[in-house]
Write an enzyme that holds these catalytic residues in place. Structure first.
Site, short mmCIF file in Angstrom:
data_model
loop_
_atom_site.label_atom_id
_atom_site.label_comp_id
_atom_site.label_asym_id
_atom_site.label_seq_id
_atom_site.Cartn_x
_atom_site.Cartn_y
_atom_site.Cartn_z
N MET A 94 57.50 67.59 15.21
CA MET A 94 58.88 67.96 15.52
C MET A 94 59.43 66.92 16.49
O MET A 94 59.00 66.84 17.64
CB MET A 94 58.88 69.35 16.15
N TYR A 105 57.19 73.09 27.37
CA TYR A 105 57.66 72.51 26.09
C TYR A 105 58.24 73.55 25.14
O TYR A 105 58.17 74.74 25.41
CB TYR A 105 56.63 71.59 25.44
N GLU A 106 58.84 73.10 24.08
CA GLU A 106 59.61 73.96 23.16
C GLU A 106 60.74 74.68 23.90
O GLU A 106 61.10 75.80 23.54
CB GLU A 106 58.73 74.99 22.46
N GLY A 107 61.32 74.03 24.89
CA GLY A 107 62.34 74.68 25.71
C GLY A 107 61.69 75.31 26.92
O GLY A 107 60.87 76.23 26.76
#
Lengths: 586, 586
Positions: B164, B436-438
């Site tokens: 991603m 991570y991932e926001g």
């Protein structure tokens, strides 16, 4: 990595305005001639300089390289030796040491601030000097005059370092099980044989000798005695003699603190000298241990301050998103400092750090009074306060240190997880502070079990009564905030009395509730310190300083003090849900 | 290092008794034929086996060795490739993938448990497969039939992996600023040029191709579009063609997760294929991102479980001190599990982990209903719940994951700081899950700002009403505990309504209070899950299982639920103390 800049204005404010150090010093015969605010300010300035210019630059490189164990030698990271030599030459190791033996005789109240700066600059490096100062303190307090004269000058000068040798593989929190033996020689010395683990600064290349304080058992004795065991024997003229059967077995590979040598030490008939009385070694060692416990709290505090500075600089610099409600400057992107959640994290770190510094200075002040006051009552009371506050300083400051490092790391986002940024090192380095010198659980049990309920709340009541009286005299803080802290103090006394009443019928109660009690006390006491700081800042010459304290205090009272209520409620819930579970169900 | 053993009885209990998975599956056309409890139990058994025997053994060695970047190749630690091949061959990457394209078609409700085991066994290794499954999900949802046929089978089979690619140096939480460009070619493809950082699994030697989902901007557009960009071009027959101008610039040196390749990726006119509509890339990426957000929550959950097992084993084995009130066995030293403070830490980790697993399975169930239900109303409601619970699962599970790792490390005392013990790795590995991932702050703002107040509390009210109704039907839990959770649910609605009413006049309110609101919701919801689990355990065939749930539930209600009250009180205090501080004062 960001530079480190000591919060000098904060430090001077605490000394002068909040705790009236000049008055304290003028009343202590050992201090009256040697220290005033000008001296203190000059020492703080110099400590800031060496922390920033000398110590901080080896922080990250030392973490990357780590300590190495090669051919029976323990080698510190590049730069450590050169920095250490300058640090020792500056007299910093002996800053608070006895002038009769070569120390600088400065008050601990000042020493804690110098320690904080050094820990902010580099956790790992600072331990070497801290252990030395602690060992010297124990020798000074309990050693013979001969031992003092032979060892203290070179320890205060930093030429020799100190180490505290307690733990063995089977004996950590519980020292009853130590197996290291001490067999008396005809000449009054002892032969020490055994192994110790987790010995910080046990061996290294910074100094030519390492002075170990070793716990060992005399023949046919269950008691524990304390021995001074030099790595290299010392002649009567302080010159070095033969090797002393003290060798390093290995060094530990750790999560962090990689510039600090954590050693397995082996004693093979090493010559040792009794410190204090036989079988009373723990009492003597506690002189060093209590010193180190405060120092380790300050490790957490120094980490908090460093973390705050790094995260704040980043938050002012990093541009991402727009302020809720529109950019204050009309920009399309704002520094992340505009975001409420980032501010929440920074203000949490900031308010806990400032109150933590107050705790550290106050504890230092009590240590000075306990040691130097010529008024018996003052001295005795200060000793009781030191007893009360030592476990709190160690545990609460180091717990908040980890919280601070983690929150600061969060401000950095993904960049916080990358080694180059440097903030993740703070998390790894400060994590140990919650564990060594007695885990924070042990500190809490010492606090609630021994210091609070162990004397039927006498010290706690005295401490709280004095601070209640202080609060009632604060004129420049809100009544609501005063009431909150007064109410917490009252609840602490009620719950402590309750624990005290039930401790015999519920023997697990103290162990199970101690951490919550210590946390409740810590957050309440920080409330007190915020009142004290806000009150003292009222007539500060810099009006923005006053405003800052008022706003930070508002944050602390709005957003953090309620943690005290939570922890109090946990103590009130008792130990039933904790103990009522068969071991097999775990 | 301790072996890992999956909590299989807990997992089956949740599926069968707490959330009635058999009923859910029987009602979903895509599931009715392919999965029942026997199938699920067999898959769990097999996943336990590979997690314990295959994945866990490379956990510590992978941390020690780390990923290397040599001569433009990214090399995973020894053993990773062999383990990955077996893992992929077992079909685990495509466990929940669409059977039409080679997936195994298993429900997410089961998949979350398999993920948990793999994360417990090794955080770093498990990410590779997780990213692949997430990328496949986005391609499946938004890609053309041609892309699906060309890419999905080899991704489900694990032959190719996924990544991603969102973050750029100047664009992290705020993706508006990305600079990667996509220029259309005549043949319908695009030329992608730019750089991405922090790309997990961006390049490595586990698979022969890496399928990147890349956010980029079309010419003269501020919108963001999503592109599939393979490392190596793929021919129509799925065979590999030429290299595609996708190169790794460097790998990051991180605090932990050292077996996971975190790459800087460079795109130099790489051929890419639009996924979804132009300028609608974020919407498509969110299919992957939401998948990964749940997966990252499960990373935290898996860490919690592993931490609990390690600490509990240690606490049963390590002998130190005597139980308060005397040794239960009359020994002179007891396992530290007898000590209240050690139990407090273990029970905290245990009760949060078990409730966390319930949250994970419940969220999986809602994902299955949202994807597979043929009842429009059920499907729509489940979608709303997924929206509501995704940020909570990500943030609350990963925050508790770090708490768990730190508490478990504390149980180990000094040994917990030593790398060989393995517990410190869990702290380092799981720390990233909060970022991570926001970041978890971003999750909380998504939750309070978009999911809760963004639809005027519709989803939250619906969710709480349903769970209030459930609570009223629980017959085997205490009324007091029910009342506590019902009251918290009510307070959550009140405070959310208050935020919703004030959000326009106080634009910073949501950002400043979001984390506390999410935490308040999380602890309240865990209270609900403890009610649900205790209620469901009442007729468990194993009476000790029932007893265990009752006692653990008692601990949660006595000792942890009050955290919800604390966080609610913080939301109620609003944003004033946070925002009312000049930037210059930081």
């Amino acid at each position: 990595m960001n530079p480190y800049n000591a919060p000098l204005a904060e430090m001077r404010f605490l000394l002068e305005k909040v705790f009236d150090a000049p008055k304290t010093w003028s009343e202590l015969p050992a201090m009256a001639e040697s220290v005033d605010m000008d001296t203190a300010a000059a020492i703080l300035d110099e400590a800031d300089k060496i922390s920033r210019e000398l110590i901080h630059p080896i922080n990250r490189s030392g973490d990357e390289q780590g300590v190495r164990h090669q051919a029976d030698k323990v080698i510190t990271p590049d730069g450590y030796k050169a920095v250490y030599d300058q640090y020792a030459e500056g007299g910093w190791v002996g800053l608070c040491g006895d002038p009769e033996h070569g120390g600088m005789g400065m008050p601990k109240m000042l020493g804690v601030l110098v320690d904080e700066m050094a820990y902010s600059a580099c956790n790992a490096f600072t331990l070497y000097g801290s252990l030395t100062a602690g060992a010297a303190l124990a020798i000074h307090a309990h050693g013979t005059e001969e031992l003092k004269q032979r060892y203290l000058p070179k320890m205060y000068s930093g030429e020799w370092s100190g180490a505290m040798d307690m733990t063995e593989p089977q004996a950590g929190s519980d020292l009853r099980g130590i197996r290291t033996k001490a067999v008396p020689n005809d000449n009054g010395s002892y032969n020490i044989t055994g192994s110790k683990i987790f010995i910080t600064g046990g061996d290294h290349d910074l100094t030519e000798n390492v002075i170990h304080l070793v716990l060992a058992k005399l023949p046919n004795s269950h008691g524990i005695s304390l021995f001074l065991v030099p790595k290299i024997k010392v002649n009567a003229d302080e010159s070095l003699g033969d090797a002393n059967g003290v060798t390093v077995g290995s060094i530990e590979h750790k999560m962090g603190l990689k510039g600090s040598a954590t050693c397995v030490m082996n004693y093979d008939g090493a010559e040792g000298y009794l410190i204090g009385r036989p079988n009373r070694g723990l009492v003597c060692m506690f002189t060093m241990m209590n010193y180190e416990r405060l120092a380790i709290g300050i490790q957490g505090l120094g980490t908090s301050q460093a973390a705050y500075q790094m995260a704040t600089d980043y938050a002012k610099d990093r541009v991402q998103g727009v302020a809720a409600g529109g950019s204050p400057t009309g920009a399309t992107s704002d520094p992340i400092l505009v975001h409420g959640d980032v501010r929440r994290m920074l203000l949490t770190v900031r308010t806990l750090t400032e109150a933590g510094r107050a705790l550290s200075v106050y504890t230092g002040q009590q240590l000075d009074l306990a040691k130097f006051s010529d008024d018996a009552e003052t001295k005795a009371k200060a000793s009781r306060y030191v007893g009360l506050l030592t476990p709190v300083s160690k545990a609460f400051l180091s717990d908040r240190g980890l919280d601070a490092a983690i929150m600061a790391q969060q401000v950095f986002g993904g960049h916080g997880y990358i080694r180059e940024t440097g903030i993740e090192q703070l998390v790894r380095d400060t994590r140990i502070a919650q564990i060594y010198e007695g885990t924070n659980g042990i500190q809490a049990i010492d606090f609630l079990g021994r210091k609070v309920t162990g004397d039927n709340l006498t010290a706690l009541k005295e401490f709280i009564a004095e601070h209640v009286s202080n609060i009632n005299q604060f004129e420049h803080v809100s009544t609501d905030d005063k009431i909150k802290v007064l109410s917490l103090f009252e609840q602490l006394l009620v719950i402590a009395a309750d624990v005290n009443e039930n401790k015999l019928t519920k023997p697990a109660l103290i162990n199970a509730c101690a951490v919550d009690f210590l946390d409740a006390f810590g957050y309440s006491l920080y409330g007190y310190f915020w009142l004290a700081m806000t009150n003292a800042a009222n007539d500060h010459v810099d009006s923005s300083f006053k405003q800052q304290k008022q706003k930070l205090s508002r944050f602390y009272f709005d957003k953090l003090l309620a943690k005290a209520d939570y922890h109090l409620s946990q103590v009130a819930m008792g130990d039933a849900a904790i103990m009522d579970m068969d071991e097999a169900l775990f």
